[in-house]
Motif scaffolding. Structure first.
Motif, PDB file in Angstrom:
ATOM      1  N   LEU A  40      65.503 -17.712  80.091  1.00 26.78           N
ATOM      2  CA  LEU A  40      65.599 -17.011  81.364  1.00 26.78           C
ATOM      3  C   LEU A  40      65.019 -17.886  82.460  1.00 26.78           C
ATOM      4  O   LEU A  40      64.053 -18.633  82.236  1.00 26.78           O
ATOM      5  N   PHE A  41      65.598 -17.782  83.663  1.00 30.26           N
ATOM      6  CA  PHE A  41      65.053 -18.494  84.814  1.00 30.26           C
ATOM      7  C   PHE A  41      65.199 -17.632  86.051  1.00 30.26           C
ATOM      8  O   PHE A  41      66.309 -17.231  86.413  1.00 30.26           O
ATOM      9  N   ASP A  42      64.066 -17.333  86.712  1.00 24.87           N
ATOM     10  CA  ASP A  42      64.047 -16.509  87.905  1.00 24.87           C
ATOM     11  C   ASP A  42      63.500 -17.291  89.095  1.00 24.87           C
ATOM     12  O   ASP A  42      62.557 -18.079  88.963  1.00 24.87           O
ATOM     13  N   ASP A  43      64.096 -17.040  90.251  1.00 21.17           N
ATOM     14  CA  ASP A  43      63.665 -17.600  91.531  1.00 21.17           C
ATOM     15  C   ASP A  43      63.157 -16.419  92.356  1.00 21.17           C
ATOM     16  O   ASP A  43      63.940 -15.598  92.822  1.00 21.17           O
ATOM     17  N   PHE A  44      61.820 -16.304  92.491  1.00 22.04           N
ATOM     18  CA  PHE A  44      61.282 -15.206  93.298  1.00 22.04           C
ATOM     19  C   PHE A  44      60.875 -15.758  94.664  1.00 22.04           C
ATOM     20  O   PHE A  44      59.894 -16.441  94.826  1.00 22.04           O
ATOM     21  N   ARG A  45      61.720 -15.467  95.652  1.00 23.17           N
ATOM     22  CA  ARG A  45      61.572 -16.017  96.997  1.00 23.17           C
ATOM     23  C   ARG A  45      61.850 -14.911  97.997  1.00 23.17           C
ATOM     24  O   ARG A  45      62.905 -14.292  97.973  1.00 23.17           O
ATOM     25  N   ASN A  46      60.896 -14.663  98.889  1.00 26.66           N
ATOM     26  CA  ASN A  46      61.082 -13.574  99.824  1.00 26.66           C
ATOM     27  C   ASN A  46      60.188 -13.742 101.035  1.00 26.66           C
ATOM     28  O   ASN A  46      59.078 -14.259 100.913  1.00 26.66           O
ATOM     29  N   ASP A  47      60.681 -13.293 102.183  1.00 29.98           N
ATOM     30  CA  ASP A  47      59.904 -13.319 103.417  1.00 29.98           C
ATOM     31  C   ASP A  47      59.365 -11.946 103.784  1.00 29.98           C
ATOM     32  O   ASP A  47      58.688 -11.804 104.802  1.00 29.98           O
ATOM     33  N   GLN A 114      55.411 -15.614 103.536  1.00 27.76           N
ATOM     34  CA  GLN A 114      56.393 -16.012 102.533  1.00 27.76           C
ATOM     35  C   GLN A 114      55.806 -16.029 101.130  1.00 27.76           C
ATOM     36  O   GLN A 114      54.610 -16.227 100.934  1.00 27.76           O
ATOM     37  N   MET A 115      56.676 -15.818 100.179  1.00 29.59           N
ATOM     38  CA  MET A 115      56.335 -15.967  98.758  1.00 29.59           C
ATOM     39  C   MET A 115      57.498 -16.679  98.093  1.00 29.59           C
ATOM     40  O   MET A 115      58.654 -16.295  98.271  1.00 29.59           O
ATOM     41  N   HIS A 116      57.201 -17.747  97.361  1.00 30.56           N
ATOM     42  CA  HIS A 116      58.272 -18.455  96.673  1.00 30.56           C
ATOM     43  C   HIS A 116      57.718 -19.101  95.411  1.00 30.56           C
ATOM     44  O   HIS A 116      56.692 -19.778  95.428  1.00 30.56           O
ATOM     45  N   GLY A 117      58.410 -18.867  94.312  1.00 28.43           N
ATOM     46  CA  GLY A 117      58.049 -19.496  93.053  1.00 28.43           C
ATOM     47  C   GLY A 117      59.160 -19.317  92.039  1.00 28.43           C
ATOM     48  O   GLY A 117      60.193 -18.686  92.323  1.00 28.43           O
ATOM     49  N   PHE A 118      58.949 -19.888  90.878  1.00 27.60           N
ATOM     50  CA  PHE A 118      59.939 -19.820  89.801  1.00 27.60           C
ATOM     51  C   PHE A 118      59.242 -19.428  88.505  1.00 27.60           C
ATOM     52  O   PHE A 118      58.076 -19.771  88.290  1.00 27.60           O
ATOM     53  N   GLN A 119      59.981 -18.734  87.639  1.00 27.58           N
ATOM     54  CA  GLN A 119      59.485 -18.515  86.279  1.00 27.58           C
ATOM     55  C   GLN A 119      60.591 -18.827  85.281  1.00 27.58           C
ATOM     56  O   GLN A 119      61.729 -18.358  85.412  1.00 27.58           O
ATOM     57  N   LEU A 120      60.217 -19.642  84.298  1.00 27.55           N
ATOM     58  CA  LEU A 120      61.122 -20.059  83.226  1.00 27.55           C
ATOM     59  C   LEU A 120      60.561 -19.549  81.904  1.00 27.55           C
ATOM     60  O   LEU A 120      59.357 -19.631  81.658  1.00 27.55           O
TER      61      LEU A 120
END
Length: 303
Positions: A40-47, A114-120
Protein backbone atom coordinates in the motif's frame (compact mmCIF):
# COMPACT_ATOMS: atom_id res chain seq x y z
CA UNK A 1 22.33 -1.87 -19.65
CA UNK A 2 18.55 -2.20 -20.17
CA UNK A 3 15.89 0.44 -19.59
CA UNK A 4 12.92 -0.77 -17.56
CA UNK A 5 9.70 -0.57 -19.55
CA UNK A 6 6.82 1.45 -18.14
CA UNK A 7 4.09 -1.11 -17.42
CA UNK A 8 1.53 1.40 -16.26
CA UNK A 9 0.95 4.96 -15.13
CA UNK A 10 -2.09 5.78 -13.04
CA UNK A 11 -3.27 8.58 -10.77
CA UNK A 12 -3.59 8.19 -7.03
CA UNK A 13 -7.25 8.17 -6.02
CA UNK A 14 -8.82 10.18 -3.18
CA UNK A 15 -9.97 8.15 -0.20
CA UNK A 16 -10.73 8.45 3.52
CA UNK A 17 -8.74 6.73 6.25
CA UNK A 18 -8.44 6.82 10.02
CA UNK A 19 -10.99 9.16 11.61
CA UNK A 20 -11.78 10.83 8.31
CA UNK A 21 -8.39 11.88 6.96
CA UNK A 22 -8.59 12.87 3.30
CA UNK A 23 -5.68 11.41 1.34
CA UNK A 24 -4.74 9.93 -2.05
CA UNK A 25 -3.96 6.22 -2.45
CA UNK A 26 -1.61 5.16 -5.24
CA UNK A 27 -2.15 1.44 -4.59
CA UNK A 28 -3.41 -0.87 -1.89
CA UNK A 29 -6.07 -3.47 -0.99
CA UNK A 30 -5.96 -4.90 -4.50
CA UNK A 31 -3.57 -7.42 -6.06
CA UNK A 32 -0.73 -7.95 -3.52
CA UNK A 33 1.51 -9.52 -6.18
CA UNK A 34 1.51 -6.38 -8.34
CA UNK A 35 4.25 -4.58 -6.40
CA UNK A 36 5.38 -7.36 -4.04
CA UNK A 37 6.88 -6.80 -1.42
CA UNK A 38 4.92 -3.54 -1.12
CA UNK A 39 1.24 -3.58 -0.23
CA UNK A 40 0.00 0.00 0.00
CA UNK A 41 1.11 3.57 -0.64
CA UNK A 42 -0.71 6.68 0.59
CA UNK A 43 -0.04 10.37 -0.07
CA UNK A 44 -1.54 12.42 2.78
CA UNK A 45 -1.39 16.03 1.62
CA UNK A 46 -3.80 18.75 2.61
CA UNK A 47 -4.05 22.49 3.22
CA UNK A 48 -7.19 22.24 5.35
CA UNK A 49 -6.53 21.12 8.96
CA UNK A 50 -10.16 20.02 9.33
CA UNK A 51 -9.48 17.38 6.65
CA UNK A 52 -6.74 15.64 8.64
CA UNK A 53 -6.79 16.87 12.26
CA UNK A 54 -8.67 13.82 13.61
CA UNK A 55 -5.81 11.65 12.41
CA UNK A 56 -5.40 7.92 12.78
CA UNK A 57 -6.56 6.92 16.30
CA UNK A 58 -5.54 3.67 18.00
CA UNK A 59 -5.44 0.75 15.57
CA UNK A 60 -3.59 -2.59 15.26
CA UNK A 61 -0.90 -3.82 12.90
CA UNK A 62 0.58 -7.29 12.50
CA UNK A 63 2.74 -8.95 9.84
CA UNK A 64 3.89 -5.79 8.05
CA UNK A 65 6.30 -2.86 8.17
CA UNK A 66 5.31 0.77 7.59
CA UNK A 67 7.48 3.69 6.56
CA UNK A 68 6.24 7.23 7.16
CA UNK A 69 8.04 10.13 5.44
CA UNK A 70 6.94 13.64 6.40
CA UNK A 71 7.54 16.62 4.11
CA UNK A 72 5.50 19.31 5.86
CA UNK A 73 3.81 19.59 9.24
CA UNK A 74 4.35 16.89 11.86
CA UNK A 75 3.00 13.54 12.99
CA UNK A 76 2.95 12.56 16.68
CA UNK A 77 2.75 8.89 17.53
CA UNK A 78 2.38 6.61 20.52
CA UNK A 79 2.01 2.86 20.85
CA UNK A 80 1.14 -0.04 23.10
CA UNK A 81 4.82 -0.55 23.98
CA UNK A 82 5.00 2.88 25.59
CA UNK A 83 6.86 4.62 22.77
CA UNK A 84 6.02 8.23 21.95
CA UNK A 85 7.52 10.72 19.54
CA UNK A 86 6.97 13.20 16.75
CA UNK A 87 8.07 13.32 13.13
CA UNK A 88 8.78 16.73 11.65
CA UNK A 89 9.49 17.93 8.13
CA UNK A 90 11.99 15.63 6.43
CA UNK A 91 11.86 13.00 9.19
CA UNK A 92 11.27 9.28 8.60
CA UNK A 93 9.91 6.45 10.73
CA UNK A 94 10.11 2.78 9.85
CA UNK A 95 7.88 0.65 12.08
CA UNK A 96 8.13 -3.13 12.10
CA UNK A 97 4.77 -4.28 13.46
CA UNK A 98 5.83 -7.94 13.57
CA UNK A 99 3.81 -9.97 16.06
CA UNK A 100 1.52 -7.06 16.82
CA UNK A 101 1.35 -3.47 17.91
CA UNK A 102 -1.37 -0.96 18.69
CA UNK A 103 -0.56 2.65 17.83
CA UNK A 104 -1.96 5.98 16.80
CA UNK A 105 -0.66 8.71 14.49
CA UNK A 106 -1.94 12.27 14.76
CA UNK A 107 -0.95 14.80 12.07
CA UNK A 108 -0.47 18.51 12.80
CA UNK A 109 -0.26 21.31 10.27
CA UNK A 110 2.84 23.40 9.65
CA UNK A 111 2.90 27.13 10.41
CA UNK A 112 1.38 27.70 6.96
CA UNK A 113 -1.46 25.25 7.64
CA UNK A 114 -0.12 22.46 5.43
CA UNK A 115 0.36 18.77 6.08
CA UNK A 116 2.15 16.50 3.66
CA UNK A 117 3.66 13.06 3.99
CA UNK A 118 3.65 9.52 2.66
CA UNK A 119 3.10 6.09 4.14
CA UNK A 120 4.27 2.87 2.52
CA UNK A 121 3.43 -0.65 3.73
CA UNK A 122 5.93 -3.43 3.20
CA UNK A 123 5.06 -7.09 3.68
CA UNK A 124 6.97 -9.36 6.06
CA UNK A 125 7.95 -12.90 5.01
CA UNK A 126 6.44 -15.81 6.91
CA UNK A 127 9.61 -16.33 8.95
CA UNK A 128 9.39 -12.76 10.29
CA UNK A 129 5.64 -12.25 10.65
CA UNK A 130 5.81 -12.73 14.43
CA UNK A 131 9.10 -10.94 15.09
CA UNK A 132 9.28 -8.43 17.94
CA UNK A 133 7.94 -4.98 17.03
CA UNK A 134 10.42 -2.12 16.71
CA UNK A 135 10.77 1.46 15.51
CA UNK A 136 13.47 3.30 13.64
CA UNK A 137 12.99 7.07 13.91
CA UNK A 138 15.32 9.09 11.69
CA UNK A 139 15.66 12.88 11.72
CA UNK A 140 15.98 14.80 8.46
CA UNK A 141 19.57 15.79 9.26
CA UNK A 142 20.57 12.10 9.36
CA UNK A 143 19.39 11.38 5.80
CA UNK A 144 22.28 11.60 3.32
CA UNK A 145 21.91 13.26 -0.05
CA UNK A 146 23.88 13.52 -3.27
CA UNK A 147 23.82 16.35 -5.83
CA UNK A 148 25.01 15.44 -9.32
CA UNK A 149 26.73 17.83 -11.72
CA UNK A 150 23.47 18.52 -13.58
CA UNK A 151 21.71 19.56 -10.37
CA UNK A 152 19.89 16.28 -9.74
CA UNK A 153 19.33 15.83 -5.99
CA UNK A 154 18.81 12.39 -4.45
CA UNK A 155 17.95 11.86 -0.77
CA UNK A 156 18.77 8.29 0.29
CA UNK A 157 16.23 7.24 2.91
CA UNK A 158 16.82 3.50 2.69
CA UNK A 159 19.42 1.50 0.76
CA UNK A 160 22.54 2.63 -1.06
CA UNK A 161 22.85 4.96 -4.03
CA UNK A 162 25.74 6.84 -5.65
CA UNK A 163 28.13 5.80 -2.87
CA UNK A 164 25.95 6.75 0.10
CA UNK A 165 23.73 4.62 2.35
CA UNK A 166 20.55 5.62 4.13
CA UNK A 167 20.22 5.30 7.91
CA UNK A 168 17.32 2.81 8.05
CA UNK A 169 18.49 -0.81 8.08
CA UNK A 170 17.46 -4.41 8.78
CA UNK A 171 14.29 -4.23 6.66
CA UNK A 172 12.92 -7.53 5.39
CA UNK A 173 12.17 -6.26 1.87
CA UNK A 174 15.76 -4.97 1.55
CA UNK A 175 14.30 -1.86 -0.08
CA UNK A 176 15.73 1.20 -1.74
CA UNK A 177 13.74 4.36 -1.01
CA UNK A 178 14.92 7.52 -2.77
CA UNK A 179 13.55 11.06 -2.96
CA UNK A 180 14.68 12.35 -6.38
CA UNK A 181 14.55 15.92 -7.70
CA UNK A 182 15.58 16.57 -11.32
CA UNK A 183 15.88 20.16 -12.59
CA UNK A 184 13.86 21.52 -15.48
CA UNK A 185 14.78 20.07 -18.87
CA UNK A 186 17.35 17.59 -17.53
CA UNK A 187 17.30 14.02 -18.85
CA UNK A 188 18.54 11.57 -16.22
CA UNK A 189 19.26 7.83 -16.10
CA UNK A 190 19.20 6.17 -12.68
CA UNK A 191 20.42 2.61 -11.93
CA UNK A 192 18.13 0.01 -10.35
CA UNK A 193 18.92 -3.50 -9.15
CA UNK A 194 17.68 -5.89 -11.85
CA UNK A 195 16.00 -8.29 -9.42
CA UNK A 196 13.82 -5.79 -7.58
CA UNK A 197 10.28 -4.62 -8.19
CA UNK A 198 10.23 -0.88 -8.77
CA UNK A 199 7.84 2.04 -8.91
CA UNK A 200 8.04 5.82 -8.97
CA UNK A 201 5.57 8.25 -7.44
CA UNK A 202 5.59 11.76 -8.92
CA UNK A 203 4.47 14.44 -6.49
CA UNK A 204 5.93 17.71 -7.80
CA UNK A 205 6.37 19.01 -11.34
CA UNK A 206 6.20 16.51 -14.19
CA UNK A 207 8.45 14.20 -16.17
CA UNK A 208 8.39 11.66 -18.99
CA UNK A 209 9.71 8.21 -18.14
CA UNK A 210 11.29 6.60 -21.20
CA UNK A 211 9.55 3.38 -22.15
CA UNK A 212 11.87 0.66 -23.49
CA UNK A 213 9.03 -0.58 -25.68
CA UNK A 214 9.15 2.60 -27.78
CA UNK A 215 11.97 4.60 -29.35
CA UNK A 216 13.08 7.50 -27.17
CA UNK A 217 12.24 9.80 -30.07
CA UNK A 218 8.56 9.12 -29.47
CA UNK A 219 8.80 10.92 -26.15
CA UNK A 220 10.50 14.08 -27.31
CA UNK A 221 10.04 16.48 -30.18
CA UNK A 222 12.19 19.54 -30.79
CA UNK A 223 10.29 22.46 -32.22
CA UNK A 224 12.33 24.62 -34.58
CA UNK A 225 10.16 27.59 -33.71
CA UNK A 226 10.74 28.55 -30.08
CA UNK A 227 13.53 25.99 -29.65
CA UNK A 228 11.59 24.26 -26.86
CA UNK A 229 11.10 20.63 -25.98
CA UNK A 230 7.50 19.48 -26.01
CA UNK A 231 7.21 16.40 -23.82
CA UNK A 232 4.51 13.83 -24.40
CA UNK A 233 3.33 11.19 -21.92
CA UNK A 234 4.15 13.37 -18.94
CA UNK A 235 3.62 11.93 -15.47
CA UNK A 236 2.57 14.74 -13.15
CA UNK A 237 1.33 15.36 -9.64
CA UNK A 238 0.19 12.25 -7.73
CA UNK A 239 1.05 9.76 -10.49
CA UNK A 240 2.23 6.19 -9.90
CA UNK A 241 4.63 4.78 -12.50
CA UNK A 242 5.07 1.00 -12.41
CA UNK A 243 8.12 -0.48 -14.11
CA UNK A 244 8.96 -3.85 -15.64
CA UNK A 245 12.37 -5.54 -15.39
CA UNK A 246 15.69 -3.93 -16.27
CA UNK A 247 18.62 -2.25 -14.57
CA UNK A 248 17.92 1.46 -15.10
CA UNK A 249 15.20 4.05 -15.64
CA UNK A 250 15.44 7.22 -17.70
CA UNK A 251 13.34 10.30 -17.05
CA UNK A 252 13.09 13.62 -18.86
CA UNK A 253 12.15 16.44 -16.49
CA UNK A 254 9.47 18.86 -17.63
CA UNK A 255 9.65 22.65 -17.79
CA UNK A 256 9.28 22.99 -14.01
CA UNK A 257 11.46 20.01 -13.13
CA UNK A 258 10.19 16.86 -11.49
CA UNK A 259 10.32 15.36 -8.00
CA UNK A 260 9.41 11.77 -7.31
CA UNK A 261 9.97 8.88 -4.94
CA UNK A 262 11.78 5.91 -6.48
CA UNK A 263 11.14 2.76 -4.46
CA UNK A 264 12.37 -0.78 -5.07
CA UNK A 265 12.27 -4.01 -3.08
CA UNK A 266 12.98 -7.73 -3.33
CA UNK A 267 9.77 -9.75 -3.97
CA UNK A 268 8.73 -12.11 -1.16
CA UNK A 269 6.53 -14.30 -3.38
CA UNK A 270 4.46 -15.84 -0.58
CA UNK A 271 0.68 -16.21 -0.12
CA UNK A 272 -1.07 -13.18 1.37
CA UNK A 273 -4.08 -13.26 3.71
CA UNK A 274 -5.05 -9.64 4.31
CA UNK A 275 -7.60 -7.86 6.46
CA UNK A 276 -7.08 -4.12 6.88
CA UNK A 277 -3.87 -3.45 8.85
CA UNK A 278 -3.19 -7.16 9.46
CA UNK A 279 -1.37 -9.19 6.79
CA UNK A 280 -0.60 -12.87 7.29
CA UNK A 281 0.08 -15.85 5.00
CA UNK A 282 -3.03 -17.97 5.61
CA UNK A 283 -6.69 -17.45 6.49
CA UNK A 284 -6.17 -19.44 9.69
CA UNK A 285 -3.37 -17.08 10.77
CA UNK A 286 -5.65 -14.16 10.01
CA UNK A 287 -8.44 -15.68 12.10
CA UNK A 288 -6.00 -16.16 14.97
CA UNK A 289 -4.99 -12.51 14.77
CA UNK A 290 -8.62 -11.39 14.89
CA UNK A 291 -9.26 -13.70 17.86
CA UNK A 292 -6.23 -12.18 19.61
CA UNK A 293 -7.74 -8.73 19.09
CA UNK A 294 -11.05 -9.81 20.58
CA UNK A 295 -9.41 -11.67 23.48
CA UNK A 296 -6.96 -8.94 24.42
CA UNK A 297 -3.94 -11.12 23.56
CA UNK A 298 -2.88 -9.29 20.41
CA UNK A 299 0.25 -7.76 21.97
CA UNK A 300 2.82 -10.48 22.56
CA UNK A 301 5.62 -10.54 25.13
CA UNK A 302 9.16 -10.06 23.83
CA UNK A 303 10.63 -13.33 22.55
Amino acid sequence: MSIRPVLETRPAHPTLEGAGVKLHRAFGFQDPTELDPFLLFDDFRNDRPEDFAKGFPWHPHRGIETITYVLSGSVTHEDSLGNTGALGAGDVQWMTAGSGIMHQEMPTASATGQMHGFQLWGNLPAAQKMTDPRYQDVQAKEIPHVIDDDGTLVKIIVGSFWGKTGPVDGIAADPQYLDVTIPAGVRKTLPIDTYRRAFAYVFEGAGAFVDAARPTGVLLEKEVLGQELNIRDMSGNRTLVRFGSGDEITVQAGPEGVRFLLITGAPIQEPVAWHGPIVMNTRDELKTAMQDLRNGTFIKAAH
